[in-house]
Write an enzyme that holds these catalytic residues in place. Structure first.
Site, PDB file in Angstrom:
ATOM      1  N   TYR A  13      -8.294   6.260  18.028  1.00 57.10           N
ATOM      2  CA  TYR A  13      -9.597   6.280  17.343  1.00 57.10           C
ATOM      3  C   TYR A  13     -10.026   5.100  17.061  1.00 57.10           C
ATOM      4  CZ  TYR A  13     -12.533   6.862  13.272  1.00 57.10           C
ATOM      5  OH  TYR A  13     -13.666   6.872  12.398  1.00 57.10           O
ATOM      6  N   TYR A 143       5.095   8.693   6.008  1.00 57.72           N
ATOM      7  CA  TYR A 143       4.180   7.877   6.702  1.00 57.72           C
ATOM      8  C   TYR A 143       3.934   6.460   5.877  1.00 57.72           C
ATOM      9  CZ  TYR A 143      -0.783   6.241   7.742  1.00 57.72           C
ATOM     10  OH  TYR A 143      -1.577   5.536   8.136  1.00 57.72           O
ATOM     11  N   PHE A 171      -8.456   2.268   3.675  1.00 56.47           N
ATOM     12  CA  PHE A 171      -8.605   3.273   2.904  1.00 56.47           C
ATOM     13  C   PHE A 171      -9.069   4.403   3.775  1.00 56.47           C
ATOM     14  CE2 PHE A 171      -7.517   2.343  -1.401  1.00 56.47           C
ATOM     15  CZ  PHE A 171      -7.075   1.422  -1.430  1.00 56.47           C
TER      16      PHE A 171
HETATM   17  N1  LIG Z   1      -7.505   6.976  10.442  1.00 51.18           N
HETATM   18  C1  LIG Z   1      -7.299   6.591   9.437  1.00 51.18           C
HETATM   19  O1  LIG Z   1      -8.168   7.015   8.402  1.00 51.18           O
HETATM   20  C2  LIG Z   1      -6.194   5.575   8.927  1.00 51.18           C
HETATM   21  C3  LIG Z   1      -6.204   4.971   7.609  1.00 51.18           C
HETATM   22  C4  LIG Z   1      -5.033   4.085   7.443  1.00 51.18           C
HETATM   23  C5  LIG Z   1      -4.362   3.539   8.380  1.00 51.18           C
HETATM   24  N2  LIG Z   1      -4.718   3.940   9.701  1.00 51.18           N
HETATM   25  C6  LIG Z   1      -3.702   3.445  10.884  1.00 51.18           C
HETATM   26  O2  LIG Z   1      -4.542   2.778  11.691  1.00 51.18           O
HETATM   27  C7  LIG Z   1      -3.732   3.121  13.133  1.00 51.18           C
HETATM   28  C8  LIG Z   1      -4.886   3.715  14.095  1.00 51.18           C
HETATM   29  O3  LIG Z   1      -4.987   5.061  13.373  1.00 51.18           O
HETATM   30  P1  LIG Z   1      -5.819   6.005  14.273  1.00 51.18           P
HETATM   31  O4  LIG Z   1      -6.560   7.009  13.380  1.00 51.18           O
HETATM   32  O5  LIG Z   1      -6.720   5.261  15.221  1.00 51.18           O
HETATM   33  O6  LIG Z   1      -4.781   6.601  14.993  1.00 51.18           O
HETATM   34  P2  LIG Z   1      -4.792   7.171  16.709  1.00 51.18           P
HETATM   35  O7  LIG Z   1      -3.393   8.188  16.671  1.00 51.18           O
HETATM   36  O8  LIG Z   1      -6.068   7.599  17.100  1.00 51.18           O
HETATM   37  O9  LIG Z   1      -4.184   5.914  17.298  1.00 51.18           O
HETATM   38  C9  LIG Z   1      -3.060   5.607  17.512  1.00 51.18           C
HETATM   39  C10 LIG Z   1      -2.723   5.146  19.140  1.00 51.18           C
HETATM   40  O10 LIG Z   1      -1.570   4.438  19.204  1.00 51.18           O
HETATM   41  C11 LIG Z   1      -0.889   5.135  20.210  1.00 51.18           C
HETATM   42  N3  LIG Z   1       0.519   5.123  20.205  1.00 51.18           N
HETATM   43  C12 LIG Z   1       1.187   5.646  19.017  1.00 51.18           C
HETATM   44  N4  LIG Z   1       2.642   5.458  19.122  1.00 51.18           N
HETATM   45  C13 LIG Z   1       2.808   4.513  20.195  1.00 51.18           C
HETATM   46  C14 LIG Z   1       3.784   3.834  20.727  1.00 51.18           C
HETATM   47  N5  LIG Z   1       5.155   4.191  20.201  1.00 51.18           N
HETATM   48  N6  LIG Z   1       3.685   3.173  21.733  1.00 51.18           N
HETATM   49  C15 LIG Z   1       2.642   2.993  22.340  1.00 51.18           C
HETATM   50  N7  LIG Z   1       1.519   3.654  21.728  1.00 51.18           N
HETATM   51  C16 LIG Z   1       1.551   4.442  20.611  1.00 51.18           C
HETATM   52  C17 LIG Z   1      -1.530   6.447  20.415  1.00 51.18           C
HETATM   53  O11 LIG Z   1      -1.337   7.025  21.670  1.00 51.18           O
HETATM   54  C18 LIG Z   1      -2.845   6.432  19.893  1.00 51.18           C
HETATM   55  O12 LIG Z   1      -3.866   6.015  21.125  1.00 51.18           O
HETATM   56  C19 LIG Z   1      -2.546   3.835  12.789  1.00 51.18           C
HETATM   57  O13 LIG Z   1      -1.390   2.638  12.680  1.00 51.18           O
HETATM   58  C20 LIG Z   1      -2.702   4.383  11.293  1.00 51.18           C
HETATM   59  O14 LIG Z   1      -1.450   4.459  10.672  1.00 51.18           O
HETATM   60  C21 LIG Z   1      -5.313   4.809   9.805  1.00 51.18           C
HETATM   61  O1  LIG Z   2      -9.879  20.223   5.706  1.00 49.19           O
HETATM   62  C1  LIG Z   2      -9.845  19.316   4.904  1.00 49.19           C
HETATM   63  C2  LIG Z   2      -9.377  18.196   5.176  1.00 49.19           C
HETATM   64  C3  LIG Z   2      -9.378  17.144   4.041  1.00 49.19           C
HETATM   65  N1  LIG Z   2      -9.718  17.707   2.872  1.00 49.19           N
HETATM   66  C4  LIG Z   2      -9.758  16.538   1.514  1.00 49.19           C
HETATM   67  O2  LIG Z   2     -10.534  15.265   2.112  1.00 49.19           O
HETATM   68  C5  LIG Z   2      -9.865  14.240   1.623  1.00 49.19           C
HETATM   69  C6  LIG Z   2      -9.583  13.384   2.703  1.00 49.19           C
HETATM   70  O3  LIG Z   2      -8.585  13.730   3.412  1.00 49.19           O
HETATM   71  P1  LIG Z   2      -8.220  13.131   4.600  1.00 49.19           P
HETATM   72  O4  LIG Z   2      -9.797  13.048   5.360  1.00 49.19           O
HETATM   73  O5  LIG Z   2      -7.224  13.992   5.474  1.00 49.19           O
HETATM   74  O6  LIG Z   2      -7.819  11.725   4.222  1.00 49.19           O
HETATM   75  P2  LIG Z   2      -6.574  11.167   3.423  1.00 49.19           P
HETATM   76  O7  LIG Z   2      -5.553  12.410   3.347  1.00 49.19           O
HETATM   77  O8  LIG Z   2      -7.440  10.500   2.263  1.00 49.19           O
HETATM   78  O9  LIG Z   2      -5.848  10.239   4.359  1.00 49.19           O
HETATM   79  C7  LIG Z   2      -6.545   9.205   5.056  1.00 49.19           C
HETATM   80  O10 LIG Z   2      -6.643   8.107   4.413  1.00 49.19           O
HETATM   81  C8  LIG Z   2      -5.589   7.239   3.846  1.00 49.19           C
HETATM   82  C9  LIG Z   2      -5.869   6.228   3.187  1.00 49.19           C
HETATM   83  O11 LIG Z   2      -6.752   6.624   2.031  1.00 49.19           O
HETATM   84  C10 LIG Z   2      -4.704   6.855   5.154  1.00 49.19           C
HETATM   85  O12 LIG Z   2      -3.334   6.568   4.574  1.00 49.19           O
HETATM   86  C11 LIG Z   2      -4.302   8.251   6.140  1.00 49.19           C
HETATM   87  O13 LIG Z   2      -3.732   7.681   7.310  1.00 49.19           O
HETATM   88  C12 LIG Z   2      -5.736   8.868   6.351  1.00 49.19           C
HETATM   89  O14 LIG Z   2      -5.218   9.985   7.309  1.00 49.19           O
HETATM   90  C13 LIG Z   2      -8.522  14.569   0.781  1.00 49.19           C
HETATM   91  O15 LIG Z   2      -8.991  14.946  -0.459  1.00 49.19           O
HETATM   92  C14 LIG Z   2      -8.263  16.160   1.281  1.00 49.19           C
HETATM   93  O16 LIG Z   2      -7.635  17.211   0.506  1.00 49.19           O
HETATM   94  C15 LIG Z   2     -10.169  18.790   2.561  1.00 49.19           C
HETATM   95  O17 LIG Z   2     -10.501  19.170   1.348  1.00 49.19           O
HETATM   96  N2  LIG Z   2     -10.181  19.730   3.456  1.00 49.19           N
END
Ligand SMILES: NC(=O)c1ccc[n+]([C@@H]2O[C@H](COP(=O)([O-])OP(=O)(O)OC[C@H]3O[C@@H](n4cnc5c(N)ncnc54)[C@H](O)[C@@H]3O)[C@@H](O)[C@H]2O)c1
Ligand SMILES: O=c1ccn([C@@H]2O[C@H](COP(=O)(O)OP(=O)(O)O[C@H]3O[C@H](CO)[C@@H](O)[C@H](O)[C@H]3O)[C@@H](O)[C@H]2O)c(=O)[nH]1
Length: 331
Positions: A13, A143, A171
């Site tokens: 993503y 995590y 965040f």
């Molecule tokens: N989505 C959020 O809100 C959020 C918040 C805080 C931090 N992050 C961090 O941001 C990064 C990206 O998150 P995302 O939501 O895009 O996740 P995502 O799962 O969409 O992307 C992760 C990508 O890494 C690849 N991958 C995982 N393990 C691998 C490995 N061992 N070797 C090669 N490829 C590998 C997956 O195939 C995937 O394409 C992650 O490190 C996540 O911890 C995300």
């Molecule tokens: O079906 C749902 C899904 C989520 N939530 C709530 O929505 C909020 C946001 O949840 P979510 O979108 O799952 O995000 P977080 O749990 O806050 O975690 C995200 O944001 C974090 C940082 O703030 C990162 O560390 C994580 O990787 C990322 O997944 C939380 O209060 C959840 O309880 C609901 O009420 N219903």
């Protein structure tokens, strides 16, 4: 001279948006991804794609030998909090071991810069809101712990080998490229905004609101939603910061504004024009009441200027993606 950047996790993503931003700025881009949670369709054809696992030393050796990498953007990790509680070793294996092998390859091939996707989850239940860059980190799930270990690893590796790092603690990443061509497609999806939009189109009967008895004005959790393209801009600035010879550091990346689950739901009803049924359900477990970033340092030191300061605009971009790709990526 062109600068070649490796995006590890570039089929995911945030990674796919990162690649988009780098290409738009004329960087040369190498994607490394094992497609474990990413999508082949999210791989930008203008980048060179190496399909493989960052824990695989031989695979990394091949990539680093073939490519002259200037900086690595490390986004490859598993990141589903409840899964990490049930399967902690899966998380330490993928996230921590992947970082060990990647840093080894960087050291061997003289790559000096790494930008790392860290997370608000490294703070656990923060001691104050908004959360500052140097506030105490005390994760409450495997995590978050794995990501904190990775931050620590980079500190020692900098000291020993001079590999400079910027850890960006996101965040809640949200939204999509405005044209809706790439977006968020996690399977299973656990994030609030995509689940709300799924409910808007009737794929899910109702949104479950996980708890309305938190210490917040309306009782639902407050989070700081930051647009994915703003996150990618911060990475670009972090690469430039390190190339300018600055010291390794960590920044919290958020909008510095909090919205409750109910407020996000209301905003999504407005954007989609759909009623979006919702029901209060029991707490999910492991959810801190409030998470809001203090982004002052990122703004001041990196010169970061988030463009999306309105949560409705963020939801609109996620809605553009959902409408164009109702079933997500087809691979
Ligand atoms: N989505 C959020 O809100 C959020 C918040 C805080 C931090 N992050 C961090 O941001 C990064 C990206 O998150 P995302 O939501 O895009 O996740 P995502 O799962 O969409 O992307 C992760 C990508 O890494 C690849 N991958 C995982 N393990 C691998 C490995 N061992 N070797 C090669 N490829 C590998 C997956 O195939 C995937 O394409 C992650 O490190 C996540 O911890 C995300
Ligand atoms: O079906 C749902 C899904 C989520 N939530 C709530 O929505 C909020 C946001 O949840 P979510 O979108 O799952 O995000 P977080 O749990 O806050 O975690 C995200 O944001 C974090 C940082 O703030 C990162 O560390 C994580 O990787 C990322 O997944 C939380 O209060 C959840 O309880 C609901 O009420 N219903």
């Amino acid at each position: 001279m062109t600068t070649t950047i490796m995006v590890a996790g570039g089929a995911g993503y945030i990674g796919s948006h990162m690649v988009q931003t780098l290409l738009a700025e004329n960087y040369d881009v190498v994607i490394v991804d094992n497609l474990s949670t990413g999508h082949r369709q999210a791989v930008n054809p203008q980048a060179r794609f190496y399909e493989g696992d960052t824990r695989d030393r031989q695979f990394l050796e091949k990539v680093f030998s073939q490519e002259k990498i200037t900086a690595v953007i490390h986004m490859d990790a598993f990141s589903i909090v409840p899964e990490s509680v049930q399967e902690p070793l899966k998380y330490f294996d993928n996230n921590v071991i992947g970082m060990v092998t990647l840093l080894e390859a960087m050291q061997k091939h003289d790559v000096h810069y790494i930008i790392f996707s860290s997370t608000a989850a490294t703070f656990g239940n923060p001691t104050k809101i908004p959360v500052g860059d140097t506030d105490p980190q005390d994760p409450i799930n495997p995590y978050g712990e794995s990501k904190l270990i990775m931050e620590y690893m980079m500190r020692w590796v900098d000291q020993a080998y001079g590999i400079k790092f910027v850890a960006l603690r996101y965040f809640n990443a949200a939204g999509a490229l405005a044209d809706g061509s790439i977006g968020e497609d996690h399977r299973p999806e656990t994030h609030l905004i995509p689940i709300i939009l799924r409910t808007a189109v009737g794929e899910q009967a109702e949104l479950k609101i996980y708890g309305d008895d938190y210490q917040t004005p309306d009782g639902t959790n407050i989070r700081d939603y930051v647009h994915v393209m703003d996150l990618t801009q911060a990475h670009l600035l972090a690469v430039q910061y390190l190339q300018a010879g600055q010291a390794s550091t960590c920044f919290n990346l958020g909008s510095s504004t909090g919205f409750s689950v109910k407020e996000i739901l209301q905003a999504a009803r407005k954007i989609t024009g759909q009623p979006i049924p919702a029901q209060v359900a029991p707490r999910r477990g492991g959810d801190p009441d409030i998470l809001i970033a203090d982004n002052t340092r990122a703004k001041k030191i990196l010169g970061w200027k988030p463009r999306y300061d309105n949560v409705e605009d963020i939801i609109q971009t996620a809605w553009n993606w959902k409408q164009k790709h109702p079933q997500g990526y087809q691979d």
